[in-house]
Design a protein around this motif. Structure first.
Motif, PDB file in Angstrom:
ATOM      1  N   UNK A 133       0.788  -1.152   0.086  1.00  0.00           N
ATOM      2  CA  UNK A 133       0.083  -0.041  -0.114  1.00  0.00           C
ATOM      3  C   UNK A 133       0.795   1.180   0.062  1.00  0.00           C
ATOM      4  N   UNK A 134       1.862   1.362  -0.746  1.00  0.00           N
ATOM      5  CA  UNK A 134       2.577   2.633  -0.877  1.00  0.00           C
ATOM      6  C   UNK A 134       2.066   3.599  -1.930  1.00  0.00           C
ATOM      7  N   UNK A 135       1.622   4.866  -1.384  1.00  0.00           N
ATOM      8  CA  UNK A 135       1.276   5.823  -2.197  1.00  0.00           C
ATOM      9  C   UNK A 135       1.780   7.066  -1.940  1.00  0.00           C
ATOM     10  N   UNK A 136       2.593   7.523  -0.831  1.00  0.00           N
ATOM     11  CA  UNK A 136       3.391   8.750  -0.951  1.00  0.00           C
ATOM     12  C   UNK A 136       4.535   8.264  -0.021  1.00  0.00           C
ATOM     13  N   UNK A 137       5.169   9.729   0.236  1.00  0.00           N
ATOM     14  CA  UNK A 137       6.439   9.443   1.139  1.00  0.00           C
ATOM     15  C   UNK A 137       6.257   9.081   2.500  1.00  0.00           C
ATOM     16  N   UNK A 138       5.287   9.196   2.853  1.00  0.00           N
ATOM     17  CA  UNK A 138       5.065   8.734   4.413  1.00  0.00           C
ATOM     18  C   UNK A 138       5.106   7.234   4.621  1.00  0.00           C
ATOM     19  N   UNK A 139       4.619   6.615   3.528  1.00  0.00           N
ATOM     20  CA  UNK A 139       4.356   5.208   3.382  1.00  0.00           C
ATOM     21  C   UNK A 139       5.588   4.465   3.486  1.00  0.00           C
ATOM     22  N   UNK A 140       6.671   5.240   2.970  1.00  0.00           N
ATOM     23  CA  UNK A 140       7.955   4.446   3.033  1.00  0.00           C
ATOM     24  C   UNK A 140       8.651   4.401   4.343  1.00  0.00           C
ATOM     25  N   UNK A 141       7.812   5.004   5.538  1.00  0.00           N
ATOM     26  CA  UNK A 141       8.499   4.991   6.802  1.00  0.00           C
ATOM     27  C   UNK A 141       7.662   3.881   7.659  1.00  0.00           C
ATOM     28  N   UNK A 142       6.632   3.309   7.008  1.00  0.00           N
ATOM     29  CA  UNK A 142       5.755   2.416   7.865  1.00  0.00           C
ATOM     30  C   UNK A 142       6.546   1.299   8.016  1.00  0.00           C
ATOM     31  N   UNK A 143       6.218   0.551   9.387  1.00  0.00           N
ATOM     32  CA  UNK A 143       7.022  -0.679   9.711  1.00  0.00           C
ATOM     33  C   UNK A 143       6.678  -1.636   8.805  1.00  0.00           C
ATOM     34  N   UNK A 144       7.591  -2.608   8.624  1.00  0.00           N
ATOM     35  CA  UNK A 144       7.563  -3.624   7.642  1.00  0.00           C
ATOM     36  C   UNK A 144       7.486  -3.350   6.470  1.00  0.00           C
ATOM     37  N   UNK A 145       8.098  -2.164   5.998  1.00  0.00           N
ATOM     38  CA  UNK A 145       8.300  -1.739   4.566  1.00  0.00           C
ATOM     39  C   UNK A 145       9.442  -1.773   4.168  1.00  0.00           C
ATOM     40  N   UNK A 184      12.881  10.955   7.663  1.00  0.00           N
ATOM     41  CA  UNK A 184      13.828  10.662   6.963  1.00  0.00           C
ATOM     42  C   UNK A 184      14.470   9.377   7.879  1.00  0.00           C
ATOM     43  N   UNK A 185      14.672   9.553   9.273  1.00  0.00           N
ATOM     44  CA  UNK A 185      15.293   8.756   9.735  1.00  0.00           C
ATOM     45  C   UNK A 185      14.349   7.360   9.864  1.00  0.00           C
ATOM     46  N   UNK A 186      12.865   7.512   9.824  1.00  0.00           N
ATOM     47  CA  UNK A 186      12.243   6.185   9.821  1.00  0.00           C
ATOM     48  C   UNK A 186      12.257   5.366   8.297  1.00  0.00           C
ATOM     49  N   UNK A 187      12.393   6.619   7.473  1.00  0.00           N
ATOM     50  CA  UNK A 187      12.731   5.823   6.018  1.00  0.00           C
ATOM     51  C   UNK A 187      13.844   4.998   5.802  1.00  0.00           C
ATOM     52  N   UNK A 188      15.089   5.551   6.362  1.00  0.00           N
ATOM     53  CA  UNK A 188      16.220   5.080   6.347  1.00  0.00           C
ATOM     54  C   UNK A 188      16.503   3.809   7.313  1.00  0.00           C
ATOM     55  N   UNK A 189      15.888   3.721   8.247  1.00  0.00           N
ATOM     56  CA  UNK A 189      15.547   2.534   8.872  1.00  0.00           C
ATOM     57  C   UNK A 189      14.947   1.460   8.526  1.00  0.00           C
ATOM     58  N   UNK A 190      14.269   1.534   7.202  1.00  0.00           N
ATOM     59  CA  UNK A 190      13.791   0.656   6.392  1.00  0.00           C
ATOM     60  C   UNK A 190      14.501   0.129   5.117  1.00  0.00           C
ATOM     61  N   UNK A 191      15.783   0.855   4.960  1.00  0.00           N
ATOM     62  CA  UNK A 191      16.494   0.588   3.932  1.00  0.00           C
ATOM     63  C   UNK A 191      17.670  -0.531   4.350  1.00  0.00           C
ATOM     64  N   UNK A 324      23.370  15.693   8.239  1.00  0.00           N
ATOM     65  CA  UNK A 324      22.093  15.117   8.641  1.00  0.00           C
ATOM     66  C   UNK A 324      21.892  13.848   8.094  1.00  0.00           C
ATOM     67  N   UNK A 325      22.524  13.392   7.209  1.00  0.00           N
ATOM     68  CA  UNK A 325      22.363  11.913   6.650  1.00  0.00           C
ATOM     69  C   UNK A 325      23.070  11.075   7.513  1.00  0.00           C
ATOM     70  N   UNK A 326      24.368  11.436   7.882  1.00  0.00           N
ATOM     71  CA  UNK A 326      25.100  10.574   8.860  1.00  0.00           C
ATOM     72  C   UNK A 326      24.539  10.439  10.057  1.00  0.00           C
ATOM     73  N   UNK A 327      23.988  11.376  10.679  1.00  0.00           N
ATOM     74  CA  UNK A 327      23.149  11.607  11.908  1.00  0.00           C
ATOM     75  C   UNK A 327      21.993  10.399  11.817  1.00  0.00           C
ATOM     76  N   UNK A 328      21.062  10.511  10.782  1.00  0.00           N
ATOM     77  CA  UNK A 328      19.958   9.821  11.001  1.00  0.00           C
ATOM     78  C   UNK A 328      20.246   8.362  10.516  1.00  0.00           C
ATOM     79  N   UNK A 329      21.416   7.988   9.529  1.00  0.00           N
ATOM     80  CA  UNK A 329      21.526   6.688   9.129  1.00  0.00           C
ATOM     81  C   UNK A 329      22.190   5.812  10.136  1.00  0.00           C
ATOM     82  N   UNK A 330      21.505   4.732  10.355  1.00  0.00           N
ATOM     83  CA  UNK A 330      22.325   3.892  11.606  1.00  0.00           C
ATOM     84  C   UNK A 330      22.914   2.640  10.466  1.00  0.00           C
ATOM     85  N   UNK A 331      24.207   2.271  10.263  1.00  0.00           N
ATOM     86  CA  UNK A 331      24.506   1.147   9.367  1.00  0.00           C
ATOM     87  C   UNK A 331      24.051  -0.072  10.262  1.00  0.00           C
ATOM     88  N   UNK A 332      23.620  -0.854   9.198  1.00  0.00           N
ATOM     89  CA  UNK A 332      22.998  -2.353   9.819  1.00  0.00           C
ATOM     90  C   UNK A 332      24.287  -3.133   9.838  1.00  0.00           C
TER      91      UNK A 332
END
Length: 332
Positions: A133-145, A184-191, A324-332
Motif C-alpha cells: 500500500x505505498x502511495x506517498x512518502x509517508x508510506x516509506x516509513x511504515x513498519x515492515x516496508x 527521513x530517519x524512519x525511511x532510512x531505518x527501512x533501507x 544530517x544523513x550521517x546522523x540519521x542513518x544507522x549502518x546495519x
C-alpha cells in the motif's frame, strides 16, 4: 619572468591548436556519466557520431564510463581524463571545478537551463498489486516496508531521492525540520542495503528481488516497468517530487590537452538538439526545453532544488561528513 611565462603559454596554446581535431580524421571522446544513462548515451552517441561525420568528415568514437555520480566526480578529480561529464547533479561538477580546476566556476552559464539538457523525477516502483500500500512518502516509513535506494555518499540519484523526501516533508509539515528529519530517519531505518549507484539499486530490487519499494529515477522506473518482467512491477507517483536536472560540461583543461575541444563542444550542443531530445524521451528523460513532453511521463507536481536550499547548502547540511544523513542513518 612574466613575459617568458606568457610566451610559454602562447606556445602551448598554439601547440594545442595545431593538434586540434579539425585536421584529424578520427577523434575519441570520453564521457563520464552516471548510472541510469547507459542506454540513453548508447543511442545519443550513435546519433552524434553519424551527424558529426556527415557535417565534418571526422570519425568520432565516444567512450562511456558509468557509476554513481559522486563516485564518478571523484574519479575525474583523481585523474580520470574525461573530455565531457554528464552527471546527476550540479554539485558534482562544481566539485570538479573547485578541486581539480578542470573548468571554470561559472560552467553552468555556458549552456541553456544551467547546462542541463535533460531532467528526470523521483518516483516509486512497487511489486505488482502494490501489496504494501505505498502511495506517498509517508508510506516509506511504515513498519515492515523495505525501501531500496542507493547511498547518498556515492550516488547523485540517491541525493535527489533524499531531497525529494525532505522537500515533501518540509511542505507537508510546514517547514518543520525536526519532523522532516524524523520522517527521513524512519525511511532510512527501512533501507536494508545501500548500493553505490542508482542502477545498482534497481538491480537489487528488480533482479535480486529485495525490497517492497524502489525509490527511483523516472527513467529507471520506466525501464523496469516496460522491460521483460514488466508484469511484476508498477509505478506509484507520489503527491509531489523533485525535478532532477542533469547537467553537462566540457572539461577545458582535458580537452585542450587532448586536442578535442571542438568535438566536445559540438557533442554538448548536440544534447540540446531535437534528435537528442527525442532519444532522451525514449529512455525516460525529460527535456528541459519548452517542447511538449512525452505522454509516458508521470503527471506530478514537482519542485526544484532551490526549495531545499540549493545544492551548496543541501550538500553541506545533509551529505557532508557528520551532516544530517550521517546522523540519521544507522549502518546495519
Amino acid at each position: 619572468m612574466k613575459r617568458l611565462l606568457f610566451a610559454a603559454l602562447l606556445a602551448a596554446a598554439a601547440c594545442n591548436k595545431a593538434d586540434a581535431p579539425a585536421s584529424s580524421s578520427a577523434v575519441t571522446l570520453l564521457n563520464v556519466s552516471f548510472d541510469p544513462t547507459r542506454e540513453l548515451y548508447d543511442e545519443v552517441n550513435q546519433a552524434f557520431v553519424k551527424e558529426y561525420a556527415k557535417k565534418t568528415g571526422v570519425t568520432v568514437t565516444v567512450n562511456q564510463s558509468h557509476g554513481g555520480s559522486g563516485k564518478q566526480a571523484r574519479a575525474v578529480i583523481d585523474g580520470l581524463e574525461a573530455d565531457v561529464v554528464t552527471l546527476a547533479l550540479a554539485y558534482d561538477i562544481d566539485s570538479i571545478a573547485t578541486k581539480a580546476k578542470l573548468l571554470p566556476a561559472d560552467w553552468a552559464s555556458r549552456q541553456p537551463h544551467g547546462s542541463a539538457p535533460f531532467a528526470s523525477t523521483v518516483l516509486f516502483v512497487v511489486r505488482k498489486g502494490n501489496p504494501k500500500g505505498i502511495h506517498d512518502w509517508e508510506d516509506l516509513a511504515k513498519p515492515g516496508v523495505q525501501v531500496i535506494t542507493p547511498n547518498p555518499k556515492t550516488s547523485g540519484g540517491a541525493r535527489w531521492n533524499y531531497l525529494a523526501a525532505w522537500g515533501w516533508a518540509l511542505k507537508k509539515y510546514g517547514n518543520d525540520e525536526a519532523r522532516a528529519r524524523e520522517l527521513l530517519t524512519r525511511i532510512f531505518a527501512n533501507v536494508p542495503v545501500l548500493d553505490t549507484g542508482a542502477r545498482g539499486a534497481t538491480t537489487t530490487f528488480a533482479e535480486r528481488g529485495i525490497g517492497d519499494v524502489l525509490v527511483s529515477w523516472e527513467s529507471d522506473a520506466l525501464l523496469v516497468t516496460t522491460g521483460a518482467q514488466k508484469e511484476l512491477f508498477e509505478v506509484v507517483v507520489p503527491s509531489s517530487t523533485i525535478l532532477a536536472e542533469t547537467p553537462v560540461a566540457v572539461l577545458d583543461k582535458n580537452v585542450d590537452k587532448h586536442g578535442t575541444r571542438a568535438v566536445a563542444e559540438a557533442y554538448v550542443q548536440f544534447l540540446y538538439s531535437p534528435t537528442a531530445r527525442d532519444i532522451a524521451a525514449r529512455h525516460g528523460f525529460r527535456s528541459t526545453s519548452e517542447a511538449p513532453q512525452a505522454e509516458r511521463f508521470a503527471k506530478v507536481e514537482t519542485f526544484d532544488v532551490s526549495a531545499v536550499g540549493g545544492w551548496a547548502q543541501a550538500q553541506k547540511t545533509h551529505f557532508d561528513e557528520k551532516g544530517v544523513f550521517d546522523q540519521l542513518y544507522k549502518v546495519k
